[in-house]
Design a protein around this motif. Structure first.
Motif, PDB file in Angstrom:
ATOM      1  N   ARG A  25       1.247  -1.026  -8.635  1.00 18.70           N
ATOM      2  CA  ARG A  25       0.512  -2.311  -8.162  1.00 18.70           C
ATOM      3  C   ARG A  25       0.185  -2.500  -6.478  1.00 18.70           C
ATOM      4  O   ARG A  25       0.058  -3.170  -5.847  1.00 18.70           O
ATOM      5  CB  ARG A  25       1.311  -3.566  -8.333  1.00 18.70           C
ATOM      6  CG  ARG A  25       1.603  -3.716  -9.888  1.00 18.70           C
ATOM      7  CD  ARG A  25       0.326  -4.108 -10.573  1.00 18.70           C
ATOM      8  NE  ARG A  25       0.219  -4.509 -11.721  1.00 18.70           N
ATOM      9  CZ  ARG A  25      -0.879  -4.659 -12.738  1.00 18.70           C
ATOM     10  NH1 ARG A  25      -1.817  -4.259 -12.181  1.00 18.70           N
ATOM     11  NH2 ARG A  25      -0.472  -5.021 -13.893  1.00 18.70           N
ATOM     12  N   ARG A  26       0.331  -1.069  -6.114  1.00 15.50           N
ATOM     13  CA  ARG A  26       0.056  -0.996  -4.655  1.00 15.50           C
ATOM     14  C   ARG A  26      -1.301  -0.387  -4.561  1.00 15.50           C
ATOM     15  O   ARG A  26      -1.831   0.468  -5.122  1.00 15.50           O
ATOM     16  CB  ARG A  26       0.964   0.077  -3.888  1.00 15.50           C
ATOM     17  CG  ARG A  26       2.525  -0.622  -3.650  1.00 15.50           C
ATOM     18  CD  ARG A  26       3.392   0.430  -3.310  1.00 15.50           C
ATOM     19  NE  ARG A  26       4.698  -0.268  -2.729  1.00 15.50           N
ATOM     20  CZ  ARG A  26       4.996  -0.569  -1.465  1.00 15.50           C
ATOM     21  NH1 ARG A  26       4.201  -0.394  -0.495  1.00 15.50           N
ATOM     22  NH2 ARG A  26       6.239  -1.233  -1.290  1.00 15.50           N
ATOM     23  N   THR A  70       0.822  -1.365   0.213  1.00 14.77           N
ATOM     24  CA  THR A  70       0.073  -0.083  -0.177  1.00 14.77           C
ATOM     25  C   THR A  70       0.980   1.161  -0.109  1.00 14.77           C
ATOM     26  O   THR A  70       1.984   1.238   0.022  1.00 14.77           O
ATOM     27  CB  THR A  70      -0.911  -0.038   1.245  1.00 14.77           C
ATOM     28  OG1 THR A  70      -0.023   0.298   2.593  1.00 14.77           O
ATOM     29  CG2 THR A  70      -1.574  -1.210   1.412  1.00 14.77           C
ATOM     30  N   GLU A  71       0.194   2.360  -0.106  1.00 18.70           N
ATOM     31  CA  GLU A  71       0.818   3.747  -0.007  1.00 18.70           C
ATOM     32  C   GLU A  71      -0.203   4.703   0.537  1.00 18.70           C
ATOM     33  O   GLU A  71      -1.446   4.580   0.447  1.00 18.70           O
ATOM     34  CB  GLU A  71       1.378   4.167  -1.461  1.00 18.70           C
ATOM     35  CG  GLU A  71       0.313   4.533  -2.613  1.00 18.70           C
ATOM     36  CD  GLU A  71       1.045   4.868  -3.645  1.00 18.70           C
ATOM     37  OE1 GLU A  71       2.242   4.600  -3.873  1.00 18.70           O
ATOM     38  OE2 GLU A  71       0.011   5.020  -4.521  1.00 18.70           O
ATOM     39  N   ALA A  81      -5.876 -11.377  -4.154  1.00 18.80           N
ATOM     40  CA  ALA A  81      -5.318 -12.646  -3.499  1.00 18.80           C
ATOM     41  C   ALA A  81      -3.908 -12.497  -3.418  1.00 18.80           C
ATOM     42  O   ALA A  81      -3.134 -12.837  -2.479  1.00 18.80           O
ATOM     43  CB  ALA A  81      -5.922 -13.876  -3.819  1.00 18.80           C
ATOM     44  N   ASP A  82      -3.569 -11.890  -4.648  1.00 14.32           N
ATOM     45  CA  ASP A  82      -1.690 -11.967  -4.558  1.00 14.32           C
ATOM     46  C   ASP A  82      -1.252 -10.640  -4.165  1.00 14.32           C
ATOM     47  O   ASP A  82      -0.166 -10.187  -4.127  1.00 14.32           O
ATOM     48  CB  ASP A  82      -1.314 -11.941  -5.942  1.00 14.32           C
ATOM     49  CG  ASP A  82      -1.847 -11.265  -6.906  1.00 14.32           C
ATOM     50  OD1 ASP A  82      -2.622 -10.199  -6.490  1.00 14.32           O
ATOM     51  OD2 ASP A  82      -1.672 -11.192  -8.387  1.00 14.32           O
ATOM     52  N   ALA A  83      -2.212  -9.633  -3.401  1.00 13.93           N
ATOM     53  CA  ALA A  83      -2.024  -8.274  -3.019  1.00 13.93           C
ATOM     54  C   ALA A  83      -1.560  -7.493  -4.022  1.00 13.93           C
ATOM     55  O   ALA A  83      -0.671  -6.551  -3.607  1.00 13.93           O
ATOM     56  CB  ALA A  83      -0.866  -8.358  -1.877  1.00 13.93           C
ATOM     57  N   ARG A  84      -1.717  -7.700  -5.291  1.00  9.56           N
ATOM     58  CA  ARG A  84      -1.354  -6.902  -6.574  1.00  9.56           C
ATOM     59  C   ARG A  84      -2.389  -6.199  -7.151  1.00  9.56           C
ATOM     60  O   ARG A  84      -3.592  -6.693  -7.170  1.00  9.56           O
ATOM     61  CB  ARG A  84      -0.563  -7.595  -7.583  1.00  9.56           C
ATOM     62  CG  ARG A  84       0.808  -7.999  -7.172  1.00  9.56           C
ATOM     63  CD  ARG A  84       1.405  -9.183  -8.301  1.00  9.56           C
ATOM     64  NE  ARG A  84       1.274  -8.408  -9.643  1.00  9.56           N
ATOM     65  CZ  ARG A  84       2.282  -7.511 -10.089  1.00  9.56           C
ATOM     66  NH1 ARG A  84       3.254  -7.422  -9.167  1.00  9.56           N
ATOM     67  NH2 ARG A  84       2.312  -7.182 -11.328  1.00  9.56           N
ATOM     68  N   PHE A  85      -2.380  -4.786  -7.015  1.00  8.69           N
ATOM     69  CA  PHE A  85      -3.715  -4.023  -7.378  1.00  8.69           C
ATOM     70  C   PHE A  85      -3.518  -3.497  -8.735  1.00  8.69           C
ATOM     71  O   PHE A  85      -2.383  -3.710  -9.295  1.00  8.69           O
ATOM     72  CB  PHE A  85      -3.625  -2.881  -6.234  1.00  8.69           C
ATOM     73  CG  PHE A  85      -4.085  -3.390  -4.895  1.00  8.69           C
ATOM     74  CD1 PHE A  85      -5.654  -3.595  -4.568  1.00  8.69           C
ATOM     75  CD2 PHE A  85      -3.272  -4.012  -3.976  1.00  8.69           C
ATOM     76  CE1 PHE A  85      -5.764  -4.383  -3.311  1.00  8.69           C
ATOM     77  CE2 PHE A  85      -3.437  -4.600  -2.703  1.00  8.69           C
ATOM     78  CZ  PHE A  85      -4.626  -4.740  -2.476  1.00  8.69           C
TER      79      PHE A  85
END
Length: 874
Positions: free
Chosen positions: A552-553, A244-245, A543-547
């Protein structure tokens, strides 16, 4: 269609649950519907609206032929005129002078063609949808947080969660089948349920904690939750750091104490702490939010405040976790996928240079719109200002559903050309149409829809079209061809359109967008016809925490606590705060449900919920005709004095329009205040005054003769409502004199049955009963609709006996469980005989065991009559 009985799987056209329906068809008639046990959304269940779908396929009231200036015409003439008007306006004023206004009732294929024509070939993004009114704030919040409009949950998460928080969602009425899935999960697994809603709604029946917060204070509540999570070490720092950011600024902006939150929300510190501790201590949490969050001038911020709490705890992308926006319409999601909103391009693309070029090459369209267009409220304001010269409205009723509906009607009246495609002949919007085009309705059209959990399902044709009605996509393609774009719109069937839509979703995607239907892009027509529900993406989102952001955060969005201001509030501190919403058995502006008698048995009148304290101050009694008013206008409703609303608050339904009541369209007092980010109107916080209207005569009338809305409007009435009944029409009337009402019925021979305290009269035509009227000075003394129906259809002419005190064997009480036709009197008698729970009532009478929407009222009846029984015993 053959004469044999066919069983056809299709999808319900009502809410975003997207229930599978199995329809039995014989002799070109839908003879029965039931839930599709193989559909993942509902597993065979249907709510009362879905169970009555067969009754909505009747051809009565349908628009069957194109019309120009109210006169029938042929398709070629109408289509040539539409194309000519659009071409002429674009030539003289440019593409920004034309607009489309679409609907979440359209199929994805219809949506796709409309979006392609307007944004790809006419060169304008002035194509928006009534979905702007229900879920635009969720779309904007998803894009801010995730980089893409992706709902990260599905219905099974509600069954896997240990805590479900329902925010601004009366799920029991708005999404009954999903509500039942949650209720069963709670019963089997002990799932805790928190309801965050200013009102006591039927959904509260399963709540372990009801947070009746002050309207508009959701941000304070969820900022307090974020503060609590941070201060008490319930943060997933590893997830925050890696995926995240924006955390630090968001945490600082959210800072609010328990005491401050209690003051802002009106909640006790005890309830607040309970909620905060439950959320903090529970690993699997789903937060469901709906119109109570979205329909706000800060709806996007509210949604992001919820999402922030899930990102801070890493409760996203996992089973039983996540923020879950649940949509209101059957294809709101499909519209989002094809770019049916003015703020999007197709396939989840935005108006950046790369996306515009990608769309141009895929569509081979040299004139792709380069910037967002007019959103719904702005579109109709531009119409009134003369900036938009021609508008095409498809499958929706903005004269009723948009805020400040009087200004919408002025805009439609002022517009040089209004084109409307609809399946219903008489709507408040159709009055303003210069060109009316008959569209196919549910059961006639063929295509796909996407539900709230991203399942793409098929809506299939069951019946031949009514009259000359055609699919929306066909109408659009014909106009496109006449405007010079025949090659790009040369579709033979919806399968070809869907294939192109799926191909575009995959075109140069490279994994940047989760919306990708490449697995469906190569279907044959037979495969499309037989397609079972398909969810995208196949893997759990995030699910892979890639947005879907460039890095990708996920993004935390700083949300500051500040009071909401609504332009309709004025300066009068004595005004009340009006909230709006759905009734259990009605849908939108009633163009479909308004034709089904069974769907009026629970709530048959437009009622205003008002707290007893506020009612007493204004000398309002239960059942009074009340006028709700502000600087925009006024509406008239029937008072429902109840503690289900807080002091200072009111609630009214959204459904009523000029076809069913004389000035009960609640949007007449809702201001055009919108969220600055999403453009979604604030339909939950209008400041209004409220007063009782003198109406000494209250009348109920059952008639086998039609009485039009126009006729009723001309009568000297303080209030009227028209309700369909089996083989007749019911009228609820209020006025000062009886003679104008009797003049409506002067074609009949009248027999006065009684005229002392109560006036009762029977009208006959050729010695056959045609109408039956009861008049009294008190609303509570009127007989029920069930009793009126029984009298008018009785096989006896002893009307004086029948119309006096109802015989003991006639149950005149209202129907509580419309699924199984269980009345209040039957329920009361069963409780007094010893049944002391909703569960046993269900076992005994079946009530509450289908859609479950009446369970809240069943519980209230159990509580009420169990207390009476106890007092009697003492």
């Amino acid at each position: 269609m053959s004469s044999r009985t066919d069983s056809i799987c299709t999808t319900c056209p009502y809410c975003g649950v997207g229930c599978g329906v199995k329809a039995r068809v014989a002799n070109n008639e839908v003879i029965a519907v039931e839930g599709d046990t193989n559909h993942p959304a509902n597993r065979g269940q249907l709510c009362i609206k879905g169970a009555n779908l067969a009754a909505t396929t009747a051809v009565t009231g349908r628009l069957k032929q194109p019309q120009i200036a109210g006169k029938p015409t042929d398709w070629d003439t109408a289509l040539d005129l539409v194309a000519g008007r659009f071409n002429a306006v674009i030539t003289e004023h440019g593409p920004e002078a034309v607009a489309f206004y679409l609907s979440g009732q359209l199929l994805t294929e219809d949506y796709y063609v409309a979006n392609k024509l307007m944004k790809g070939f006419l060169g304008s993004a002035n194509v928006d949808t009534n979905s702007r009114l229900c879920m635009a704030s969720a779309v904007a919040a998803h894009k801010r947080a995730f980089g893409e409009d992706v709902v990260p949950c599905d219905y099974t998460d509600l069954e896997e969660a240990d805590l479900v928080v329902l925010v601004g969602s009366n799920m029991a009425w708005a999404h009954p089948v999903v509500y039942q899935r949650l209720a069963v999960a709670r019963e089997l697994h002990g799932t805790r349920v928190v309801v965050v809603d200013p009102r006591v709604t039927p959904t509260c029946e399963i709540a372990d904690l009801h947070l009746a917060l002050n309207p508009g204070s959701d941000i304070d509540l969820f900022n307090a939750l974020l503060t609590h999570l941070s201060d008490n070490s319930h943060i997933d720092h590893s997830f925050i750091d890696k995926h995240t950011e924006g955390w630090e600024e968001t945490r600082d902006q959210a800072d609010i104490s328990i005491t401050q939150t209690s003051a802002a929300t009106g909640l006790t510190e005890h309830d607040l702490v309970n909620f905060l501790n439950w959320f903090a201590a529970t690993d699997r949490v789903v937060t469901v939010f709906s119109q109570g969050v979205n329909q706000s001038s800060r709806g996007t911020d509210k949604a992001n405040a919820i999402i922030n709490c899930h990102l801070a705890t890493g409760r996203i992308g996992r089973v039983g976790c996540g923020p879950f926006s649940i949509t209101g319409q059957p294809n709101a999601m499909g519209g989002r996928e094809v770019g049916g909103m003015a703020s999007q391009l197709a396939a989840h693309m935005d108006f950046d240079a790369d996306s515009i070029e990608r769309i141009r090459r895929f569509w081979q369209a040299p004139n792709v719109a380069s910037a967002p267009g007019l959103k719904a409220v702005d579109m109709f304001q531009a119409l009134e200002e003369g900036k938009v010269k021609v508008i095409w409205i498809m499958g929706t009723n903005p004269a009723v559903s948009l805020p400040d509906s009087e200004s919408v009607r002025r805009a439609l009246a002022a517009c040089p050309t209004v084109v409307v495609s609809d399946c219903t002949a008489a709507t408040d919007t159709n009055v303003y149409a210069d060109i009316l085009l008959p569209a196919q309705g549910w059961g006639e059209k063929d295509g796909s829809v996407t539900n709230s959990e991203r399942f793409v399902s098929r809506q299939r044709r069951l019946l031949p079209p009514s009259g000359d009605a055609m699919p929306d996509w066909w109408i659009l393609c014909q106009v496109a061809a006449r405007m010079g774009f025949a090659e790009a719109f040369n579709y033979a069937n919806p399968a070809q359109i869907f294939a192109e839509h799926a191909q575009l979703s995959a075109f140069e995607n490279n994994g940047e967008r989760l919306f990708n239907l490449s697995h469906l892009a190569g279907q044959t027509e037979d495969e499309y016809d037989n397609m079972r529900p398909n969810r995208w993406p196949k893997a759990r989102p995030f699910a892979d925490a890639r947005f879907s952001t460039p890095n990708r955060r996920a993004r935390f969005i700083p949300i500051k606590n500040k009071p909401i201001k609504n332009e309709s509030s004025g300066q009068n501190t004595g005004m009340l705060l009006l909230n709006t919403g759905r009734y259990r058995d009605q849908w939108h502006t009633m163009t479909r449900t308004g034709s089904v008698a069974d769907l009026f048995q629970d709530s048959w009148l437009p009622a205003l919920q008002i707290h007893p304290t506020d009612a007493a101050k204004r000398n309002i009694k239960n059942g009074d005709v009340v006028q709700v008013e502000n600087h925009l206008g006024h509406v008239r409703l029937i008072a429902d004095v109840t503690t289900d609303v807080k002091p200072g608050n009111l609630f009214a339904p959204i459904h009523w329009n000029d076809q069913f009541s004389g000035r009960a369209n609640i949007c007449q007092v809702i201001a055009s205040v919108t969220d600055p980010i999403s453009g979604q109107p604030d339909s939950k916080q209008a400041r209004v005054n409220c007063r009782s209207i003198e109406a000494p005569l209250r009348i109920r009338l059952a008639t086998t003769q039609g009485v039009s809305a126009e006729t009723l409007d001309k009568a000297e009435l303080q209030f009227w409502a028209r309700i369909p009944g089996p083989g007749m029409t019911f009228l609820e009337l209020a006025g000062t004199e009886l003679s104008p009402i009797l003049s409506l019925l002067d074609t009949c021979d009248m027999v006065t049955l009684e005229a002392v305290e109560h006036f009762r009269a029977l009208g006959r035509i050729a010695d056959q009963p045609a109408w039956l009227l009861f008049s009294t000075g008190a609303y509570c003394n009127l007989p029920s609709w069930r009793h009126l129906h029984a009298l008018l259809t009785a096989e006896t002419e002893d009307w004086r006996r029948l119309s006096s005190t109802p015989p003991g064997e006639v149950d005149t009480s209202r129907c509580v469980c419309t699924c199984f036709q269980v009345t209040e009197r039957t329920i009361q008698q069963t409780i007094m005989a010893g049944v002391d729970s909703v569960a046993v009532l269900g076992e005994t009478l079946s009530c509450g065991t289908n859609c479950g929407s009446c369970r809240h009222e069943l519980q209230k009846l159990v509580n009420k009559h169990a207390t009476k029984k106890l007092v009697a015993a003492v």
